[in-house]
Design an enzyme around this catalytic site. Structure first.
Site, PDB file in Angstrom:
ATOM      1  N   GLY A  10       0.938  -1.237   0.007  1.00  0.00           N
ATOM      2  CA  GLY A  10      -0.129  -0.030  -0.009  1.00  0.00           C
ATOM      3  C   GLY A  10       0.867   1.320   0.001  1.00  0.00           C
ATOM      4  O   GLY A  10       2.169   1.061   0.078  1.00  0.00           O
ATOM      5  N   GLN A  11       0.275   2.490  -0.227  1.00  0.00           N
ATOM      6  CA  GLN A  11       0.997   3.818   0.118  1.00  0.00           C
ATOM      7  C   GLN A  11       1.736   3.911   1.103  1.00  0.00           C
ATOM      8  O   GLN A  11       2.827   4.315   1.048  1.00  0.00           O
ATOM      9  CB  GLN A  11      -0.151   4.987  -0.204  1.00  0.00           C
ATOM     10  CG  GLN A  11      -1.010   4.814  -1.536  1.00  0.00           C
ATOM     11  CD  GLN A  11      -1.910   5.849  -1.445  1.00  0.00           C
ATOM     12  OE1 GLN A  11      -1.514   7.012  -2.209  1.00  0.00           O
ATOM     13  NE2 GLN A  11      -2.852   5.816  -0.665  1.00  0.00           N
ATOM     14  N   ASP A  35      -3.007 -13.158   5.489  1.00  0.00           N
ATOM     15  CA  ASP A  35      -4.214 -12.866   5.232  1.00  0.00           C
ATOM     16  C   ASP A  35      -5.003 -12.259   6.659  1.00  0.00           C
ATOM     17  O   ASP A  35      -5.382 -13.294   7.430  1.00  0.00           O
ATOM     18  CB  ASP A  35      -5.056 -13.944   4.674  1.00  0.00           C
ATOM     19  CG  ASP A  35      -6.395 -13.312   4.332  1.00  0.00           C
ATOM     20  OD1 ASP A  35      -6.774 -12.467   4.655  1.00  0.00           O
ATOM     21  OD2 ASP A  35      -7.155 -14.394   3.536  1.00  0.00           O
ATOM     22  N   LEU A  36      -5.047 -11.028   6.761  1.00  0.00           N
ATOM     23  CA  LEU A  36      -5.637 -10.596   7.981  1.00  0.00           C
ATOM     24  C   LEU A  36      -7.171 -10.807   8.428  1.00  0.00           C
ATOM     25  O   LEU A  36      -7.603 -10.777   9.358  1.00  0.00           O
ATOM     26  CB  LEU A  36      -5.159  -8.968   7.987  1.00  0.00           C
ATOM     27  CG  LEU A  36      -3.757  -8.567   8.110  1.00  0.00           C
ATOM     28  CD1 LEU A  36      -3.753  -7.010   8.447  1.00  0.00           C
ATOM     29  CD2 LEU A  36      -3.029  -9.382   9.440  1.00  0.00           C
ATOM     30  N   TYR A  60      -8.431  -2.471   5.415  1.00  0.00           N
ATOM     31  CA  TYR A  60      -9.751  -2.605   4.501  1.00  0.00           C
ATOM     32  C   TYR A  60     -10.221  -0.972   4.175  1.00  0.00           C
ATOM     33  O   TYR A  60     -10.691  -0.327   5.360  1.00  0.00           O
ATOM     34  CB  TYR A  60     -10.804  -3.489   5.010  1.00  0.00           C
ATOM     35  CG  TYR A  60     -12.228  -3.520   4.024  1.00  0.00           C
ATOM     36  CD1 TYR A  60     -12.072  -4.607   3.698  1.00  0.00           C
ATOM     37  CD2 TYR A  60     -12.929  -2.415   3.785  1.00  0.00           C
ATOM     38  CE1 TYR A  60     -13.398  -5.046   2.745  1.00  0.00           C
ATOM     39  CE2 TYR A  60     -14.014  -2.805   2.952  1.00  0.00           C
ATOM     40  CZ  TYR A  60     -14.205  -3.958   2.452  1.00  0.00           C
ATOM     41  OH  TYR A  60     -15.403  -4.181   1.527  1.00  0.00           O
ATOM     42  N   THR A  61     -10.088  -0.543   3.178  1.00  0.00           N
ATOM     43  CA  THR A  61     -10.074   0.945   3.041  1.00  0.00           C
ATOM     44  C   THR A  61     -11.238   1.213   1.891  1.00  0.00           C
ATOM     45  O   THR A  61     -11.430   2.424   1.689  1.00  0.00           O
ATOM     46  CB  THR A  61      -8.891   1.473   2.589  1.00  0.00           C
ATOM     47  OG1 THR A  61      -8.406   0.899   1.034  1.00  0.00           O
ATOM     48  CG2 THR A  61      -7.651   1.676   3.715  1.00  0.00           C
ATOM     49  N   THR A 100      -7.725   6.502  11.697  1.00  0.00           N
ATOM     50  CA  THR A 100      -8.429   7.334  10.429  1.00  0.00           C
ATOM     51  C   THR A 100      -9.271   8.611  11.149  1.00  0.00           C
ATOM     52  O   THR A 100      -9.404   8.323  12.291  1.00  0.00           O
ATOM     53  CB  THR A 100      -9.327   6.319   9.454  1.00  0.00           C
ATOM     54  OG1 THR A 100      -9.936   7.455   8.640  1.00  0.00           O
ATOM     55  CG2 THR A 100     -10.189   5.765  10.318  1.00  0.00           C
ATOM     56  N   TYR A 124     -16.947   1.546   7.646  1.00  0.00           N
ATOM     57  CA  TYR A 124     -15.534   1.767   7.695  1.00  0.00           C
ATOM     58  C   TYR A 124     -14.841   2.241   9.226  1.00  0.00           C
ATOM     59  O   TYR A 124     -14.010   1.835   9.932  1.00  0.00           O
ATOM     60  CB  TYR A 124     -15.170   2.466   6.435  1.00  0.00           C
ATOM     61  CG  TYR A 124     -13.535   3.084   6.716  1.00  0.00           C
ATOM     62  CD1 TYR A 124     -12.598   2.164   6.525  1.00  0.00           C
ATOM     63  CD2 TYR A 124     -13.293   4.400   6.681  1.00  0.00           C
ATOM     64  CE1 TYR A 124     -11.087   2.504   6.395  1.00  0.00           C
ATOM     65  CE2 TYR A 124     -11.721   4.782   6.800  1.00  0.00           C
ATOM     66  CZ  TYR A 124     -11.039   3.956   6.822  1.00  0.00           C
ATOM     67  OH  TYR A 124      -9.390   4.138   6.786  1.00  0.00           O
ATOM     68  N   LYS A 128     -12.502   0.779  12.284  1.00  0.00           N
ATOM     69  CA  LYS A 128     -11.212   1.422  12.486  1.00  0.00           C
ATOM     70  C   LYS A 128     -11.441   1.714  13.986  1.00  0.00           C
ATOM     71  O   LYS A 128     -10.353   1.538  14.453  1.00  0.00           O
ATOM     72  CB  LYS A 128     -11.061   2.699  11.548  1.00  0.00           C
ATOM     73  CG  LYS A 128     -10.745   1.925  10.123  1.00  0.00           C
ATOM     74  CD  LYS A 128      -9.435   1.416   9.776  1.00  0.00           C
ATOM     75  CE  LYS A 128      -8.052   2.306  10.036  1.00  0.00           C
ATOM     76  NZ  LYS A 128      -7.119   1.309   9.701  1.00  0.00           N
TER      77      LYS A 128
END
Length: 286
Positions: A10-11, A35-36, A60-61, A100, A124, A128
């Site tokens: 990822g970024q 695999d989370l 998971y975004t 987030t 989401y 989080k």
């Protein structure tokens, strides 16, 4: 020190690898290696690696998809975080979790402090927040927002593509937050690790913007750098004009005072960071 980084593709994962301090050995994994969504795999994997620190940059975004895929979102953003934190404790390792601005509902008129009441609007944000709670108070939790990087899918790349394809684009102007340049975020995380920080910290670039403001800046910087070669009209619209399955906070600027004190100074302004990334893209295109 050995560091295990999840979400390596990822970024932020890529940026953590690019900014790793001297003396740190990295073990970087993506979903193919760990695999989370299957938490039972986590403890044995962590024990096999035996890291001194775990930085969880995986998530998971897919904000809108999460509304109908809540079980998987909770598995990755919630349950897996607790399993990683527990595994870290079992071997005496430190745990860092990235969260987030979506844990807030956007009702505030001033930047959210780390201890501000949380009230996520959708799946989401709820998952989080669950991850933060399962990580525990002995972990380092770094909340961020609007992450973008030279590589990966993000708002900057999407806007540049649309500006090349279309004469006019419409961008939401009533959602206010702050962009976060992933390499700077990664460097901040490493520094917080170095000073032994625990608890909740906020990090984004400095300043604030709407998505419309961000898009206008992308156009101006992209045009100045020669990445765009034509005029594009950018029109501000309301959130109501661009309905999505998941609700977004209308205001999610994070108070970074605690973080900037720990780091010894503020982050650069978001426009400065954007200009730096655009300059790098320009250099790469030549």
């Amino acid at each position: 020190m050995k560091a295990l980084i999840t979400g390596c593709n990822g970024q932020l994962g890529r940026s953590l690898q690019a900014t790793v301090p001297d003396g740190v050995t990295l073990v970087c994994v993506g979903s193919a290696e760990l695999d989370l969504s299957q938490p039972d795999l986590i403890k044995p994997f962590v024990e096999s690696v035996a890291p001194d620190i775990i930085i969880n940059a995986a998530a998971y975004t897919a904000v809108d998809k999460a509304e109908t895929d809540s079980d998987r979102a909770m598995a990755v953003n919630g349950t897996a975080v607790g399993a990683l934190a527990d595994a870290a404790r079992s071997i005496g390792a430190r745990f860092v979790h990235v969260s987030t601005d979506f844990v807030f509902d956007g009702g505030a008129g001033t930047p959210y402090a780390p201890d501000a009441p949380t009230s996520p609007l959708g799946v989401y944000g709820s998952t989080k927040l669950a991850g933060e709670q399962l990580a525990g108070t002995d972990s380092l939790i770094v909340r961020t927002a609007w992450v973008y990087a030279p590589v990966g899918g993000n708002f900057v790349h999407t806007m540049l593509r649309l500006m090349k394809e279309r004469p006019e684009i419409r961008v939401v102007a009533d959602q206010i937050g702050t962009p976060s340049y992933a390499p700077a975020l990664a460097s901040a995380i490493w520094k917080l690790v170095d000073v032994g920080a625990t608890g909740i910290y906020h990090y984004t670039d400095s300043g604030a913007a709407s998505w419309y403001d961000f898009a206008v800046a992308i156009y101006e910087e992209g045009r100045a750098a020669g990445l765009l070669d034509k005029d594009v009209t950018i029109l501000p619209i309301a959130t109501a004009d661009y309905p999505t399955p998941a609700r977004r906070p209308s205001y999610s600027v994070l108070d970074k005072g605690k973080t900037f004190a720990a780091l010894g100074g503020p982050a650069p302004h978001w426009r400065t960071q954007l200009r730096q990334m655009i300059a790098g893209m320009q250099a790469a295109s030549q």
